[in-house]
Design an enzyme around this catalytic site. Sequence first.
Site, mmCIF file in Angstrom:
data_model
loop_
_atom_site.group_PDB
_atom_site.id
_atom_site.type_symbol
_atom_site.label_atom_id
_atom_site.label_comp_id
_atom_site.label_asym_id
_atom_site.label_seq_id
_atom_site.Cartn_x
_atom_site.Cartn_y
_atom_site.Cartn_z
ATOM 1 N N THR A 123 76.352 38.194 25.413
ATOM 2 C CA THR A 123 76.696 39.343 25.567
ATOM 3 C C THR A 123 75.940 40.442 26.568
ATOM 4 O O THR A 123 74.868 39.926 26.854
ATOM 5 C CB THR A 123 76.666 39.950 23.873
ATOM 6 O OG1 THR A 123 76.695 41.338 23.921
ATOM 7 C CG2 THR A 123 75.270 39.678 23.412
ATOM 8 N N ASP A 124 76.685 41.376 26.788
ATOM 9 C CA ASP A 124 75.926 42.268 27.512
ATOM 10 C C ASP A 124 74.677 42.944 26.754
ATOM 11 O O ASP A 124 73.717 43.803 27.565
ATOM 12 C CB ASP A 124 76.875 43.351 28.246
ATOM 13 C CG ASP A 124 77.728 44.153 27.502
ATOM 14 O OD1 ASP A 124 77.486 43.937 25.897
ATOM 15 O OD2 ASP A 124 78.281 45.144 27.708
ATOM 16 N N GLU A 125 75.014 43.015 25.522
ATOM 17 C CA GLU A 125 73.849 43.816 24.829
ATOM 18 C C GLU A 125 72.618 43.104 24.773
ATOM 19 O O GLU A 125 71.422 43.763 24.290
ATOM 20 C CB GLU A 125 74.442 43.762 23.137
ATOM 21 C CG GLU A 125 75.830 44.160 23.080
ATOM 22 C CD GLU A 125 76.165 44.433 21.575
ATOM 23 O OE1 GLU A 125 75.256 44.687 20.747
ATOM 24 O OE2 GLU A 125 77.309 44.546 21.275
ATOM 25 N N TYR A 150 70.958 41.560 16.508
ATOM 26 C CA TYR A 150 71.868 40.849 17.088
ATOM 27 C C TYR A 150 71.687 40.417 18.326
ATOM 28 O O TYR A 150 71.482 39.316 19.121
ATOM 29 C CB TYR A 150 73.292 41.450 16.839
ATOM 30 C CG TYR A 150 74.357 40.875 17.785
ATOM 31 C CD1 TYR A 150 74.765 39.614 17.631
ATOM 32 C CD2 TYR A 150 75.023 41.829 19.086
ATOM 33 C CE1 TYR A 150 75.661 38.992 18.489
ATOM 34 C CE2 TYR A 150 76.000 41.343 19.626
ATOM 35 C CZ TYR A 150 76.359 39.781 19.621
ATOM 36 O OH TYR A 150 77.283 39.507 20.397
ATOM 37 N N LYS A 154 70.764 36.626 20.482
ATOM 38 C CA LYS A 154 71.606 36.293 21.638
ATOM 39 C C LYS A 154 70.787 36.284 22.757
ATOM 40 O O LYS A 154 70.734 35.197 23.408
ATOM 41 C CB LYS A 154 72.551 37.156 21.824
ATOM 42 C CG LYS A 154 73.815 37.260 20.769
ATOM 43 C CD LYS A 154 74.458 35.984 20.541
ATOM 44 C CE LYS A 154 75.617 35.586 21.751
ATOM 45 N NZ LYS A 154 76.212 34.397 21.322
HETATM 46 P P1 NAD Z 1 83.321 36.287 15.345
HETATM 47 O O1 NAD Z 1 82.398 36.769 14.682
HETATM 48 O O2 NAD Z 1 84.829 36.830 15.312
HETATM 49 O O3 NAD Z 1 83.604 34.428 15.205
HETATM 50 C C1 NAD Z 1 82.270 33.934 15.134
HETATM 51 C C2 NAD Z 1 82.590 32.589 14.415
HETATM 52 O O4 NAD Z 1 81.355 31.759 14.457
HETATM 53 C C3 NAD Z 1 83.282 32.395 13.129
HETATM 54 O O5 NAD Z 1 84.429 31.744 13.227
HETATM 55 C C4 NAD Z 1 82.308 32.040 12.534
HETATM 56 O O6 NAD Z 1 82.857 31.340 11.018
HETATM 57 C C5 NAD Z 1 81.589 30.983 13.198
HETATM 58 N N1 NAD Z 1 80.269 30.932 12.765
HETATM 59 C C6 NAD Z 1 79.283 31.619 12.448
HETATM 60 N N2 NAD Z 1 78.188 30.939 12.174
HETATM 61 C C7 NAD Z 1 78.338 29.779 12.356
HETATM 62 C C8 NAD Z 1 77.683 28.421 12.157
HETATM 63 N N3 NAD Z 1 76.290 28.503 11.728
HETATM 64 N N4 NAD Z 1 78.223 27.387 12.316
HETATM 65 C C9 NAD Z 1 79.241 27.242 12.853
HETATM 66 N N5 NAD Z 1 80.278 28.408 13.008
HETATM 67 C C10 NAD Z 1 79.709 29.559 12.690
HETATM 68 O O7 NAD Z 1 82.762 36.448 17.041
HETATM 69 P P2 NAD Z 1 83.554 36.660 18.377
HETATM 70 O O8 NAD Z 1 83.762 38.051 18.471
HETATM 71 O O9 NAD Z 1 84.854 35.853 18.343
HETATM 72 O O10 NAD Z 1 82.367 36.099 19.306
HETATM 73 C C11 NAD Z 1 82.364 34.786 19.911
HETATM 74 C C12 NAD Z 1 80.957 34.898 20.774
HETATM 75 O O11 NAD Z 1 81.122 35.813 22.039
HETATM 76 C C13 NAD Z 1 79.663 35.078 20.147
HETATM 77 O O12 NAD Z 1 79.019 34.245 20.567
HETATM 78 C C14 NAD Z 1 79.489 36.645 20.595
HETATM 79 O O13 NAD Z 1 78.252 36.641 20.738
HETATM 80 C C15 NAD Z 1 80.021 36.593 21.850
HETATM 81 N N6 NAD Z 1 80.427 38.028 22.468
HETATM 82 C C16 NAD Z 1 81.398 38.636 21.577
HETATM 83 C C17 NAD Z 1 81.805 39.936 22.166
HETATM 84 C C18 NAD Z 1 83.049 40.657 21.488
HETATM 85 O O14 NAD Z 1 83.193 41.869 21.757
HETATM 86 N N7 NAD Z 1 83.487 40.270 20.232
HETATM 87 C C19 NAD Z 1 81.579 40.324 23.453
HETATM 88 C C20 NAD Z 1 80.509 39.508 24.003
HETATM 89 C C21 NAD Z 1 79.993 38.350 23.601
HETATM 90 P P1 TYD Z 2 81.321 47.435 17.383
HETATM 91 O O1 TYD Z 2 82.837 46.957 17.484
HETATM 92 O O2 TYD Z 2 80.528 47.234 16.155
HETATM 93 O O3 TYD Z 2 80.539 46.597 18.572
HETATM 94 P P2 TYD Z 2 79.164 46.591 19.190
HETATM 95 O O4 TYD Z 2 78.134 47.556 18.464
HETATM 96 O O5 TYD Z 2 78.827 45.209 19.502
HETATM 97 O O6 TYD Z 2 79.154 47.691 20.366
HETATM 98 O O7 TYD Z 2 80.984 49.017 17.728
HETATM 99 C C1 TYD Z 2 81.617 49.516 19.055
HETATM 100 C C2 TYD Z 2 81.194 50.873 19.070
HETATM 101 O O8 TYD Z 2 81.744 51.824 18.073
HETATM 102 C C3 TYD Z 2 79.788 51.224 18.574
HETATM 103 O O9 TYD Z 2 78.999 52.188 19.590
HETATM 104 C C4 TYD Z 2 79.669 51.623 17.186
HETATM 105 C C5 TYD Z 2 80.824 52.399 17.184
HETATM 106 N N1 TYD Z 2 81.496 52.375 15.806
HETATM 107 C C6 TYD Z 2 81.980 53.594 15.191
HETATM 108 O O10 TYD Z 2 81.780 54.689 15.779
HETATM 109 N N2 TYD Z 2 82.804 53.650 14.227
HETATM 110 C C7 TYD Z 2 82.911 52.384 13.447
HETATM 111 O O11 TYD Z 2 83.597 52.525 12.539
HETATM 112 C C8 TYD Z 2 82.644 51.053 14.115
HETATM 113 C C9 TYD Z 2 82.701 49.951 13.252
HETATM 114 C C10 TYD Z 2 81.790 51.211 15.373
#
Ligand code: NAD
Ligand code: TYD
Length: 334
Positions: A123-125, A150, A154
């Site tokens: 992630t960019d975070e 988080y 990461k």
């Molecule tokens: P998500 O939370 O929707 O899904 C995570 C999945 O991992 C789930 O299916 C969960 O059951 C599984 N999981 C968790 N712990 C586990 C374990 N110990 N063993 C096996 N499986 C396990 O997440 P996502 O949003 O699809 O993100 C996927 C990846 O992309 C992550 O690594 C996240 O850090 C990265 N990412 C997400 C975003 C975003 O905006 N969602 C952005 C950048 C990077």
């Molecule tokens: P989120 O989807 O949790 O992603 P991340 O924290 O990983 O960026 O949140 C996106 C942005 O939206 C973050 O600035 C927090 C804000 N947010 C709200 O303002 N209201 C909400 O109900 C939620 C879930 C997030």
Amino acid sequence: MKILVTGGAGFIGSNFIRYWLKKYPNDEILNLDKLTYAGHIESTSDFAENPNYKFIKGDICDSGTVDSVVEGVETVVHFAAETHVDRSIVGPGPFVVTNVIGTHILLESALRHGVKRFHHISTDEVFGSLELDSGKKFSEKTIYDPRSAYAASKASSDHFVRAYFQTYGLPITITNCSNNFGPFQDPEKFIPRMITDLIEGRDVKIYGDGKNVRDWLYVEDHIKAIEAVLTKGQPGQTYLVGGMTNDISNLEVAKMVLKIFDKDESSIKFVKDRLGHDRRYAVDWSKIEKELGWKPEHDFDSWLEKTVSWYRKNEWWWKPLKKESEKLYAKMGQ
Ligand code: NAD
Ligand code: TYD
């Protein structure tokens, strides 16, 4: 090719598998997922019967299971993680266990079995927070500065992945991507929470002053970036992946969603701010564009509308999850 996807019942992982099975019908995919609160087997139902797909319910922290699954695999695409910042505030422990220790267990197994590519999704975070209106962006040269549990977990996993390349020569690649949106995203996250609240006739919730900025990318663009790295990326390299939005605040995103529902700002409820809330993320994705020819193709406005349509048509998927996610927010006063 035999690919191990971890976390393939989650948001991005399930979209990745759906895309890959369609585009590469001769590849075989194993999906190792623990099915935590964030893993939804329903997200895999449309491809569950594909003969080239197999689901294994298991934990990436269980080295026995991991070893048995990694054997014979050429490529690992590692999505599995604890991913929700708000949950990492309530309880950081599982983030350390899955994101750090789980990733280490996978790396060890990949090395033992001679995996040809270990792709780590990050992630960019990990880069921390940028000032509003500073014009700065994260790049591959930005120093890590994680500010939530988080992001810290990461960041740690990214360092381990790179260490396995430097020390043992494991052929790794990493993508650090910005905020994704699209189908099958848990209603706990910002955009699907707003959409599902509006469908159910409730106000949308905005943390703090709503001026926080995220860099939004449609999930299929992220998947295509991962595809570009898997097919053309160089082992040892990191690529940043981001979207087309230009400093759009949470409040502006909320207004766009409200407009799709023909509602006005009276449907916005400002709630308590997130602890340690990162102010702004922005990603410079010029390296992956220059080296691998990837760039985002899906604009925010029309794909936000399509995402709203998807949630309207797929209540069967999110309704059962919504109650659980709102329980979390009730506990947090948000
Ligand atoms: P998500 O939370 O929707 O899904 C995570 C999945 O991992 C789930 O299916 C969960 O059951 C599984 N999981 C968790 N712990 C586990 C374990 N110990 N063993 C096996 N499986 C396990 O997440 P996502 O949003 O699809 O993100 C996927 C990846 O992309 C992550 O690594 C996240 O850090 C990265 N990412 C997400 C975003 C975003 O905006 N969602 C952005 C950048 C990077
Ligand atoms: P989120 O989807 O949790 O992603 P991340 O924290 O990983 O960026 O949140 C996106 C942005 O939206 C973050 O600035 C927090 C804000 N947010 C709200 O303002 N209201 C909400 O109900 C939620 C879930 C997030």
